[in-house]
Design a protein around this motif. Structure first.
Motif, mmCIF file in Angstrom:
data_model
loop_
_atom_site.group_PDB
_atom_site.id
_atom_site.type_symbol
_atom_site.label_atom_id
_atom_site.label_comp_id
_atom_site.label_asym_id
_atom_site.label_seq_id
_atom_site.Cartn_x
_atom_site.Cartn_y
_atom_site.Cartn_z
ATOM 1 N N ASN A 5 62.744 6.381 52.533
ATOM 2 C CA ASN A 5 61.421 5.879 52.878
ATOM 3 C C ASN A 5 61.395 4.938 54.074
ATOM 4 N N THR A 7 61.138 4.064 58.132
ATOM 5 C CA THR A 7 60.444 4.554 59.315
ATOM 6 C C THR A 7 60.962 3.795 60.530
ATOM 7 N N ASP A 171 60.899 -0.305 55.875
ATOM 8 C CA ASP A 171 60.552 0.546 54.727
ATOM 9 C C ASP A 171 59.043 0.742 54.633
ATOM 10 N N GLY A 173 57.481 3.628 54.776
ATOM 11 C CA GLY A 173 57.114 4.843 54.079
ATOM 12 C C GLY A 173 56.132 5.699 54.853
#
Length: 413
Positions: A5, A7, A171, A173
């Protein structure tokens, strides 16, 4: 999107150590010194991790430690935000020759648009260090282990390059990241240093999406350079496609392939390769192919006007016009942004509008970069089939062409 998760919220495309036209520390490397680097994030989260590159190292690169923190001012960081990083549970790590490593996640709340400091300590001689030449923001160096230095007082030297650090991930997501791929027009040359006024910064502000800047000043699509990085067709996977969370690629590249043959001021090529339109088209098609294999939407950008610059001449004019016509009309990109028409001087369409010209007739200024970001944001907001708007054209098939309008692609001939 990665399984855990994360990015990508910031990137800098790695380059081989070189002095080039930007004074830096890459050739001398580091020994018993710390380097603190400031990056502006385009996504937020509760955990962060960093990606370190030894892409051009011929031996393992020993890192004695690393830390992250929210920035305050200069080399100072926000008290209480400093976090020591680990790599597979250890504070020390060796980055393999020609390789990269990813740190373990650290608990640190960060927001999109916020600046973060990454500090690296090298206790052994690194030799020449993989870096990114033009950061347009300050990095700091100081003697000894300064990983926990909050005030920044221990740092006694500055540069405007990034070293070893190639990405920061959060994180968030998210899987809606936009990667901008190109040369100095994307890297940010012409923007105000230290002000985050590149068009990647402006695009992140306008869209609220993660934006990855994969530009390298001087980069070419078809040829490698000791100063300006590996050719675009070879570096796309490393600098864009392998990063988590990206779903759109914007391609703006080719001006150096065209223009280096017109100038005597670039010692990297004497003489420069004389590139023809069909070769550049093949290069663009290769970028499109690689990106589509990874499921990305691909937006093509025409080259902005550069008449009157040191890259301009009879051959450059011919090739740039033909390449831009192909980008506009071939229908091979999912969408097209027509920077050539959007940024042109109405009195001379081969030249940048004076209001957008940094001063060298090649690079936009802060205002020009804002215009570029606005045009791309319009395309992104329209989805796969953008509505026609000023400076924006959808990818055209053989059976369709928009009506003529300001900044739009002409009907196919």
């Amino acid at each position: 999107m990665s399984a855990d998760n994360f990015t990508t919220a910031w990137t800098a495309a790695p380059q081989a150590p070189s002095e080039g036209f930007t004074p830096n520390w890459s050739r001398e490397g580091f020994w018993r010194r710390s380097v603190r680097q400031t990056v502006r994030l385009t996504a937020g989260g509760g955990r962060v991790r960093i990606r370190l590159s030894n892409a051009y190292g011929t031996s393992p690169l020993r890192l004695a430690g690393a830390s992250v923190a929210r920035t305050a001012s200069g080399a100072a960081v926000e008290p209480g935000s400093l976090r020591r990083l680990t790599f597979a549970g250890a504070h020390e790590v060796a980055i393999p020759a020609r390789g990269q490593i990813l740190s373990d996640p650290a608990e640190l709340a960060v927001a999109a648009g916020e600046s973060m400091a990454v500090t690296l300590y090298f206790d052994a001689a690194t030799g020449p260090a993989t870096f990114h030449a033009q950061a347009f923001t300050r990095s700091h160096r100081g003697p000894g282990d300064l990983l926990a230095d909050v005030t920044g007082a221990g740092f006694d030297a500055v540069t405007e390059s990034w070293y070893v650090l190639s990405a920061v991930e959060v994180d968030a997501g998210r899987a809606d990241g936009v990667a901008l791929f190109g040369d100095s027009l994307t890297d940010g040359f012409g923007s105000t240093p230290g002000a985050d006024r590149r068009w990647s910064d402006a695009l992140a502000r306008r869209t609220g999406r993660p934006v990855l800047n994969a530009g390298i000043g001087g980069n070419l699509l078809l040829n490698d350079s000791a100063w300006y990085g590996e050719k675009g067709v070879n570096r796309l996977a490393r600098d864009v496609l392998d990063h988590p969370g990206v779903d759109t690629l914007v391609v703006l590249i080719g001006v150096n392939d065209i223009g280096f043959s017109e100038t005597d001021e670039q010692p990297t090529y004497h003489p420069a390769p004389l590139v023809e339109p069909a070769e550049l088209v093949d290069g663009h098609r290769e970028l499109i192919r690689q990106a589509r294999e990874r499921g990305l939407r691909v937006i093509g950008a025409t080259l902005p006007p550069f008449g009157g610059s040191d890259h301009w001449g009879e051959h450059a004019a011919k090739v740039s016009h033909e390449l831009n016509e192909w980008i506009r009309g071939a229908g091979e990109y999912d969408a097209v942004v027509d920077f050539q028409r959007l940024l042109a001087d109405p009195a001379d369409p081969d030249r940048l509008h004076p209001a957008y010209d940094f001063g060298d007739h090649l690079h936009p200024n802060d205002t020009g970069f804002e215009v570029m970001a606005e045009a791309v944001a319009d395309v992104l907001s329209q989805g796969v089939a953008p509505a026609l708007g000023q400076g924006v054209a959808p990818a055209l098939g053989q059976d369709m062409a928009p009506a003529l309008g300001q900044g739009l692609a002409p009907a196919l001939r």
